[in-house]
Design an enzyme around this catalytic site. Structure first.
Site, PDB file in Angstrom:
ATOM      1  N   GLU A 343     -49.123 -23.029  83.013  1.00  0.00           N
ATOM      2  CA  GLU A 343     -50.056 -23.684  83.925  1.00  0.00           C
ATOM      3  C   GLU A 343     -50.485 -25.024  83.341  1.00  0.00           C
ATOM      4  O   GLU A 343     -50.939 -25.093  82.191  1.00  0.00           O
ATOM      5  CB  GLU A 343     -51.319 -22.834  84.126  1.00  0.00           C
ATOM      6  CG  GLU A 343     -51.143 -21.639  85.013  1.00  0.00           C
ATOM      7  CD  GLU A 343     -52.488 -21.002  85.360  1.00  0.00           C
ATOM      8  OE1 GLU A 343     -52.545 -20.280  86.365  1.00  0.00           O
ATOM      9  OE2 GLU A 343     -53.483 -21.224  84.623  1.00  0.00           O
ATOM     10  N   CYS A 344     -50.333 -26.082  84.115  1.00  0.00           N
ATOM     11  CA  CYS A 344     -50.802 -27.420  83.753  1.00  0.00           C
ATOM     12  C   CYS A 344     -50.297 -27.820  82.362  1.00  0.00           C
ATOM     13  O   CYS A 344     -49.125 -28.148  82.209  1.00  0.00           O
ATOM     14  CB  CYS A 344     -52.328 -27.484  83.848  1.00  0.00           C
ATOM     15  SG  CYS A 344     -52.965 -29.174  84.032  1.00  0.00           S
TER      16      CYS A 344
END
Length: 453
Positions: A343-344
């Site tokens: 994530e990210c």
């Protein structure tokens, strides 16, 4: 790092009995008014009095809850009306059971949120305060004004969607004369002043581009929180603040999101730390084993069904990640047979390369073709809905997930198949679709809640 096998396994579908302790929402007209410092000071001051205080944070914030935990000694959870339905909000509110007092911190301004409602609201702190019956303590930065501060407070208290209004804490008071002028006008307008804090630049918490420096990186967090508590004890009426707290209607029963796998290797260090507490709690209580490891320490992922790389600050540690040969080799071996998701910041680390702020291209894991640049900074911020085009660990293709995006990185190359169709809070498509290659997936999207809770 330690195996997390000691966490108790419980059915997260069962909500414990709710004693509904009284609570308050600490809010402000906007960001930068002193909400977080005020919240930390109150959490510690009441804890020092022997109270069990349950913290919450309105909105999709993954930094402040760690500060709340340090101040209160009790895990803090996000409450967000846009991305969370009534069931999940109820399950999280039930975490206050057994506490003496709830202190929730708002995000941005009290009424700030999206213009288009999400699952149970616009994401505004005012909605959460009204839903759970918590009166608002409005923090006002009165630097550069006097009687006009009372007009601001009056507008917030008389708004047609106003929660109950406990009173005002004045921040950045210049001196005794300044305080008297504001107090008299507040009294004339029927507003209660609960505290008046002097201007203290030495108590400002350090920040970086995504907000506060992480709690674990603060050079002396315990002493800083102690000073904030002392400031509140000296300049606020803690008895009146506690007396103003109220409890509303009981929350709707619900459950926390289930785990995406039974054994989860979780990257956890200064580069990978942005995971919402309610997700980890739900995973553990459903019986999942979480195995933390540190890519920055060049640790290979432990044996697990899934490797999960959360967001964080890989751009600040790109050189160390580029040199982490054991981490990279272990991640590649895992991806040959089992799932990996980022994530990210974790997504950036799974890519081929990351260009740092100085323009230097750093090698990343190479499990995705993604190339990102922090040299070319551009803010990406807002709520997101992801319509999955392919499976994501724990979710089937076709699922709709609610979440958030917050980063400054720019995509230079994204050759892999898209993971999802992603839209903003208004339903407009955004170009950050995520990527998938084999068993590896990643996205700038931070998961908050699945569609079905």
């Amino acid at each position: 790092m330690q195996d997390d096998k000691t966490q108790p396994a419980r059915d997260s579908a069962a909500v414990p009995p709710m004693t509904r302790p009284p609570g308050l929402m600490i809010a402000a007209p906007g960001s930068g008014s002193g909400k977080t410092t005020m919240t930390l000071g109150l959490l510690r001051a009441f804890r020092d009095e022997g109270l069990v205080v349950q913290p919450f944070k309105n909105g999709p914030d993954y930094i402040d809850p760690a500060f709340h935990l340090a101040a209160a000694g009790r895990p803090s959870f996000n409450l967000d009306g846009w991305s969370m339905g009534e069931g999940l909000l109820g399950a999280l509110a039930s975490r206050a059971s057994g506490a003496d007092l709830v202190i929730a911190e708002g995000s941005m301004g009290l009424y700030d949120g999206t213009s288009t409602p999400g699952r149970s609201g616009r994401g505004a702190a005012s909605e959460i305060a009204r839903r759970f019956g918590w009166p608002v303590v409005l923090v006002l930065d009165v630097g550069g004004q006097a009687q006009s501060a009372a007009a601001t407070a009056l507008g917030f208290a008389r708004h047609p969607e106003a929660p109950d209004f406990a009173g005002v804490i004045l921040n950045n008071v210049a001196g005794a004369r300044h305080e008297v002028m504001i107090r008299r006008e507040m009294a004339r307008l029927g507003l209660t002043v609960l505290g008046a804090l002097p201007r203290r630049s030495d108590l400002v918490l350090p920040e970086r581009h995504l907000g506060l420096v992480q709690a674990g990186e603060h050079p002396d967090l315990e002493a800083a929180i102690g000073r904030l508590a002392a400031l509140l004890r000296d300049h606020a009426d803690l008895d009146a603040i506690r007396t103003a707290a109220r409890a509303g209607a009981p929350p709707v029963a619900g459950r926390l999101p289930p785990p995406p796998a039974q054994r989860i290797a979780l990257a956890a260090d200064a580069a990978f730390s942005f995971t919402y507490p309610h997700l980890l709690t739900g995973w553990r209580e459903a019986g999942a084993v979480i195995l933390p490891f540190s890519p920055l320490a060049d640790e290979a992922p432990p044996e697990a069904d899934l490797v999960w790389l959360p967001g964080g600050y890989p751009e600040l540690h790109a050189g160390r990640l580029a040199a982490a040969e054991s981490f990279r080799a272990g991640l590649s071996r895992h991806a040959e047979t089992r799932a990996v998701h980022g994530e990210c910041g974790g997504y950036m680390a799974l890519g081929t390369a990351l260009v740092d702020a100085k323009g230097e291209r750093r090698r990343m894991a190479g499990l995705l073709g993604l190339v990102t640049s922090y040299e070319r900074r551009r803010l990406h911020l807002g709520y997101r809905t992801a319509h999955l085009l392919a499976p994501l660990p724990g979710h089937d293709a076709g699922a709709r997930l609610a979440g958030h995006e917050f980063h400054y990185s720019t995509i230079l190359d994204q050759p892999d198949a898209p993971l999802a169709r992603v839209t903003d809070a208004e339903g407009n498509p955004v170009p950050e679709t995520g990527s998938r290659r084999g068993r590896v997936t990643g996205s700038f999207f931070h998961l908050v809640a699945p569609e079905a809770e």
